[in-house]
Design an enzyme around this catalytic site. Structure first.
Site, PDB file in Angstrom:
ATOM      1  CE  LYS A 193      -1.895   2.909   2.138  1.00 18.60           C
ATOM      2  NZ  LYS A 193      -1.907   4.414   1.895  1.00 18.60           N
ATOM      3  N   GLY A 246       6.223   5.130   8.876  1.00 20.91           N
ATOM      4  CA  GLY A 246       5.440   6.361   8.912  1.00 20.91           C
ATOM      5  C   GLY A 246       5.452   6.962  10.297  1.00 20.91           C
ATOM      6  CB  SER A 247       3.216   9.434  11.838  1.00 21.16           C
ATOM      7  OG  SER A 247       1.941   8.804  11.906  1.00 21.16           O
ATOM      8  CB  THR A 248       5.104   7.752  16.607  1.00 21.48           C
ATOM      9  OG1 THR A 248       6.511   7.750  16.321  1.00 21.48           O
ATOM     10  CG2 THR A 248       4.866   7.018  17.916  1.00 21.48           C
ATOM     11  CD  GLU A 249      -2.088  10.630  15.393  1.00 23.09           C
ATOM     12  OE1 GLU A 249      -3.302  10.800  15.628  1.00 23.09           O
ATOM     13  OE2 GLU A 249      -1.374  11.494  14.837  1.00 23.09           O
ATOM     14  N   GLY A 251       1.534   4.313  13.547  1.00 22.94           N
ATOM     15  CA  GLY A 251       2.137   3.032  13.930  1.00 22.94           C
ATOM     16  C   GLY A 251       1.440   2.414  15.122  1.00 22.94           C
ATOM     17  CD  GLU A 268      11.961   4.086   9.670  1.00 22.92           C
ATOM     18  OE1 GLU A 268      11.862   5.073  10.434  1.00 22.92           O
ATOM     19  OE2 GLU A 268      12.038   4.168   8.442  1.00 22.92           O
ATOM     20  CB  CYS A 302      12.147   8.778   9.768  1.00 23.51           C
ATOM     21  SG  CYS A 302      13.233   7.635   8.888  1.00 23.51           S
ATOM     22  CD  GLU A 399       9.061  12.680  12.823  1.00 22.17           C
ATOM     23  OE1 GLU A 399      10.022  12.175  12.227  1.00 22.17           O
ATOM     24  OE2 GLU A 399       8.001  12.058  13.058  1.00 22.17           O
TER      25      GLU A 399
END
Length: 498
Positions: A193, A246-249, A251, A268, A302, A399
């Site tokens: 995706k 991608g973003s921590t949120e 993830g 990651e 990142c 970030e």
């Protein structure tokens, strides 16, 4: 189409501005809903094509196709050496089409085409070639047991199965290679995706994989939004593993969704990487190095070195030097020759980055922005240095994902004190240390909470070297054999011999 179309080769223009489908089971098709997503050129803000807006129904079709290819198709019985040969052939074709992929990446993402040609495409080629070599070397081991008696015990390492891979918009081609290469080497089948903003190089890869001979269903590509197609992939009960960058949120949301069938997860995620410059550093290297650490790829990296800790004796020289480096940059559309700083990915992200700069000003920091000529249209922002950013300020903690550098001075603290400042973040992806003192460098490297620590360099990657984060920067390690481990499982076999 935008005003820079004439800078594209006829082949790239034909592909980019043409009709696009999703790849499912070897067929290119529209979304079940018939909905589409507009794709924009970040340099102009203009739409140049559209792709299917896949959702849960399309993800389910792709998972079924991947399962068939894994369980019953020729991929399941293909010798490992043959898998490696196909991966290597794919790398060769990407290398042959370096100009095409660089132009596609620049049009889609906005990055300078010369950067894409010199960094992104060669890095993707290197990933596929390195992992092609692992395909025939994925072995188990014989085990000497601790109990009495005669036994034959050994382990087998097998592909984990059907994997979903969700990649970001900042390095579309490179991130596809990071994910695809080890999964293919291990013998998995894949649903990829790509980010809805940057689907072009992923779709071109799909065409190339069919061309070099990968069986139908080994790679399936579903274009769509993260909240629909991405969420459906993470939650699907017949996906054995999900890999996300991608973003921590996001993830965290993927990790929660994966609990439905306890699929394996690798992540990651974000970073707030420290760059620490000691008083004995070679400033002729540290100044351009620190500038590149944050401004490379418009800061949309990142591992961007977004927090600079400078010893007070070199602080002013560093700030002045980095500001001078900004003056050497050429801001413009990525497709234009000479551009070294392209646009941000979208209008939404431009507002986010500008919002953080304003937050830093309101919090009391000093803003030192570049004054580069800004093109009309597109999503451009000047590189910015924020001096006097206290550790508790949002710009120091969160970030930003743009060309914004927070600079802090330190005195003759002990290493542990400097490490504590660098580690005072929820992230732990990367860091760089700039010093001539080997003892300082290696003692400090051991103290920094980061998956990667560079010494007198930054953003230096290699397919053989493990890469991944600590704390809220992720789970798992990509690159090297660590990446193969992410896409394989170990089975123990034991037989008594009496």
């Amino acid at each position: 189409m935008g005003c820079y179309d004439t800078l594209l080769s006829p082949q790239v223009a034909s592909f980019a501005f043409g009709a696009h489908g999703m790849l499912i089971g070897g067929r290119w098709q529209s979304a079940q809903s018939s909905k589409t997503i507009d794709v924009f050129d970040p340099a102009t803000g203009r739409k140049f094509t559209e792709v299917p807006a896949g959702d849960a129904a399309d993800v389910d079709l792709a998972v079924r196709a991947a399962r068939r290819a894994f369980a019953d198709g020729p991929w399941a019985t293909m010798p490992a050496a043959e898998r490696g040969r196909l991966i290597w052939q794919l790398a060769d074709r990407i290398e042959e089409l370096v100009d095409e992929f660089a132009q596609l990446e620049s049009l889609d993402n906005g990055k300078p085409v010369q950067q894409a040609k010199a960094v992104d495409v060669p890095e993707a080629v290197a990933r596929f070639r390195y992992m092609a070599g692992w395909a025939g070397k994925i072995n188990g081991e014989t085990v000497g047991l601790s109990q009495r008696g005669e036994y034959h015990a050994y382990t087998l390492r097998r592909p984990i199965g059907v994997v979903g891979q969700i990649i970001p918009w900042n390095f579309p081609l490179v991130m596809a290679a990071y994910k695809l290469a080890p999964a293919l080497a291990a013998g998995c089948t894949i649903i990829l995706k790509p980010a809805e903003q940057t689907p072009m190089t992923a779709l071109r890869l799909g065409h190339l994989m069919a061309e070099v001979g990968f069986p139908d269903g080994v790679l399936n590509i579903v274009t769509g939004y993260g909240e629909t197609a991405g969420a459906a992939l993470a939650a699907h009960g017949d996906v054995d593993k999900i890999a996300f960058t991608g973003s921590t949120e996001v993830g965290k949301a993927i990790a929660r969704a994966a609990t439905q069938n306890l699929k394996q997860v690798s992540l990651e995620l974000g970073g707030k990487s420290p760059v620490i410059v000691f008083p004995d550093a070679d400033l002729d290297r540290a100044i351009p190095g620190a500038a590149a650490a944050i401004f490379f790829n418009q800061g949309q990296t990142c591992t961007a070195g977004s927090r600079l800790f400078a010893h007070r004796t070199v602080y002013e020289k560093l700030v002045e030097g980095i500001h001078s480096e900004i003056g050497k940059m050429v801001m413009g559309p990525g497709l234009e020759a000479g551009t070294t700083l392209g646009p941000l990915i979208s209008a939404e992200h431009l507002d986010r980055v500008n919002g953080y700069i304003e937050i830093g000003r309101r919090e009391g920091a000093t803003i030192v922005s570049g004054t580069l000529p800004r093109p009309r249209g597109g999503y451009f922002v000047n590189p910015t240095i924020i001096v006097g950013a206290a550790p508790d300020m949002r710009v120091s903690r969160e970030e930003i994902f743009g060309p914004v550098l927070c600079v802090t001075a330190f005195d003759d603290d002990e290493l542990d004190a400097i490490a504590m400042k660098a580690n005072a973040t929820e992230f732990g992806l990367a860091a760089s240390l700039w010093t001539r003192d080997l003892s300082t460098a290696h003692r400090m490297a051991a103290r920094i909470d980061a998956g990667t620590v560079w010494i007198n360099t930054h953003n230096h990657f290699d397919p053989a070297l493990a890469f991944g984060g600590m704390k809220q920067s992720g789970w798992g390690r990509e690159s090297g054999f660590h990446a193969v481990e992410l896409y394989s499982s170990v089975k123990a076999v034991l037989a008594p011999l009496n």
